[in-house]
Write an enzyme that holds these catalytic residues in place. Structure first.
Site, PDB file in Angstrom:
ATOM      1  N   ASP A  43     -64.454  30.394  95.058  1.00  0.00           N
ATOM      2  CA  ASP A  43     -63.562  30.073  96.177  1.00  0.00           C
ATOM      3  C   ASP A  43     -63.099  28.621  96.106  1.00  0.00           C
ATOM      4  O   ASP A  43     -61.913  28.330  96.067  1.00  0.00           O
ATOM      5  CB  ASP A  43     -64.232  30.366  97.536  1.00  0.00           C
ATOM      6  CG  ASP A  43     -65.629  29.767  97.672  1.00  0.00           C
ATOM      7  OD1 ASP A  43     -66.079  29.039  96.763  1.00  0.00           O
ATOM      8  OD2 ASP A  43     -66.279  30.019  98.705  1.00  0.00           O
ATOM      9  N   ASP A  47     -66.289  21.808  95.080  1.00  0.00           N
ATOM     10  CA  ASP A  47     -66.422  20.600  95.894  1.00  0.00           C
ATOM     11  C   ASP A  47     -67.106  19.540  95.019  1.00  0.00           C
ATOM     12  O   ASP A  47     -66.435  18.821  94.282  1.00  0.00           O
ATOM     13  CB  ASP A  47     -67.258  21.001  97.126  1.00  0.00           C
ATOM     14  CG  ASP A  47     -67.327  19.929  98.192  1.00  0.00           C
ATOM     15  OD1 ASP A  47     -66.407  19.112  98.271  1.00  0.00           O
ATOM     16  OD2 ASP A  47     -68.301  19.915  98.950  1.00  0.00           O
ATOM     17  N   ASP A  64     -65.867  30.186 105.210  1.00  0.00           N
ATOM     18  CA  ASP A  64     -66.312  30.230 106.603  1.00  0.00           C
ATOM     19  C   ASP A  64     -66.762  28.875 107.124  1.00  0.00           C
ATOM     20  O   ASP A  64     -66.996  27.947 106.353  1.00  0.00           O
ATOM     21  CB  ASP A  64     -67.492  31.212 106.754  1.00  0.00           C
ATOM     22  CG  ASP A  64     -68.782  30.634 106.182  1.00  0.00           C
ATOM     23  OD1 ASP A  64     -68.745  30.077 105.066  1.00  0.00           O
ATOM     24  OD2 ASP A  64     -69.827  30.718 106.852  1.00  0.00           O
TER      25      ASP A  64
HETATM   26  P1  5GP Z   1     -70.139  22.565  95.253  1.00  0.00           P
HETATM   27  O1  5GP Z   1     -71.394  23.053  94.605  1.00  0.00           O
HETATM   28  O2  5GP Z   1     -68.953  22.551  94.340  1.00  0.00           O
HETATM   29  O3  5GP Z   1     -70.346  21.251  95.939  1.00  0.00           O
HETATM   30  O4  5GP Z   1     -69.873  23.533  96.478  1.00  0.00           O
HETATM   31  C1  5GP Z   1     -69.171  24.709  96.393  1.00  0.00           C
HETATM   32  C2  5GP Z   1     -69.451  25.572  97.596  1.00  0.00           C
HETATM   33  O5  5GP Z   1     -69.533  24.803  98.805  1.00  0.00           O
HETATM   34  C3  5GP Z   1     -68.327  26.548  97.808  1.00  0.00           C
HETATM   35  O6  5GP Z   1     -68.535  27.733  97.080  1.00  0.00           O
HETATM   36  C4  5GP Z   1     -68.342  26.749  99.309  1.00  0.00           C
HETATM   37  O7  5GP Z   1     -69.250  27.775  99.639  1.00  0.00           O
HETATM   38  C5  5GP Z   1     -68.853  25.446  99.879  1.00  0.00           C
HETATM   39  N1  5GP Z   1     -67.732  24.577 100.293  1.00  0.00           N
HETATM   40  C6  5GP Z   1     -67.317  23.442  99.695  1.00  0.00           C
HETATM   41  N2  5GP Z   1     -66.263  22.892 100.340  1.00  0.00           N
HETATM   42  C7  5GP Z   1     -65.998  23.715 101.384  1.00  0.00           C
HETATM   43  C8  5GP Z   1     -64.997  23.696 102.431  1.00  0.00           C
HETATM   44  O8  5GP Z   1     -64.117  22.807 102.550  1.00  0.00           O
HETATM   45  N3  5GP Z   1     -65.033  24.729 103.315  1.00  0.00           N
HETATM   46  C9  5GP Z   1     -65.963  25.723 103.257  1.00  0.00           C
HETATM   47  N4  5GP Z   1     -65.885  26.678 104.190  1.00  0.00           N
HETATM   48  N5  5GP Z   1     -66.917  25.778 102.283  1.00  0.00           N
HETATM   49  C10 5GP Z   1     -66.927  24.783 101.359  1.00  0.00           C
END
Ligand code: 5GP
Length: 181
Positions: A106, A109, A165
């Site tokens: 999705d 981040d 979400d």
């Molecule tokens: P990462 O491991 O890249 O930091 O985080 C990825 C996960 O964090 C995504 O799959 C999602 O579940 C959650 N996430 C990161 N940014 C957002 C955001 O802006 N909104 C939401 N709803 N979830 C996020």
């Protein structure tokens, strides 16, 4: 989608950011690219639950070649050794050896989730692994990742909708909203 249409989820207010129409157009373009790149390779789309379910449904329908689609859930926990964070993959019952894999995520981040997942996948000796991500926050990235198929680069703000979400709410929204601060 009206530009001034604010919505509320729990205690927070969100404002419209990307319309369902804009998302659909971009996802269709990504689908065509993937179809060209993977013709005859029968790629395996590995979609990460929960957030990627909507993107995976739309993206897979936009790829008019033979493919397989399966869903996995990643859960992270602190290991007891110094290895730190460990990713476990739940629900993966397909043999990945020699397969052309496209991870469907999705949003990226910090990149931590996928970096850990990549290490797990490598052990299964796939033929290739690429990433398709609907959204990417370049300013937040801490673990370098190469995203071959990207929907949208967005600023470092919390977004909601299109599968994403806020504490359980907002996944079913067709448009993307950003936190109204
Ligand atoms: P990462 O491991 O890249 O930091 O985080 C990825 C996960 O964090 C995504 O799959 C999602 O579940 C959650 N996430 C990161 N940014 C957002 C955001 O802006 N909104 C939401 N709803 N979830 C996020």
């Amino acid at each position: 989608m009206s530009d001034n249409q604010l919505i509320t989820a729990h205690d927070k207010t969100f404002r419209p950011m990307i319309s369902a129409e804009t998302i659909a157009e971009r996802v269709n373009t990504l689908g065509k690219q993937i179809a060209e790149d993977y013709a005859g390779k029968r790629p395996l789309l590995l979609a990460i639950l929960n957030g990627a379910y909507m993107f995976a449904a739309d993206l897979s329908r936009a790829i008019p070649i033979d493919l397989e689609l399966t869903f996995v859930k990643l859960s992270s926990y602190k290991g007891t050794s110094t290895t730190g964070k460990v990713t476990t993959v739940l629900g993966l019952d397909t043999d990945l050896k020699g397969r052309h894999i496209i991870i469907v995520e999705d949003i990226i981040d910090t990149g931590k989730t996928l970096t850990n997942f990549f290490k797990e996948l490598d052990k299964e000796e796939p033929a290739s692994v690429e990433i398709a991500a609907c959204f990417f926050k370049p300013e937040a990235l801490q673990h370098p990742l190469s995203i071959k198929y990207l929907g949208f680069e967005i600023p470092n703000r919390f977004i909601l909708g299109y599968g994403l979400d806020y504490d359980g709410l907002g996944r079913n929204l067709a448009d993307i909203y950003e936190l109204n601060v």
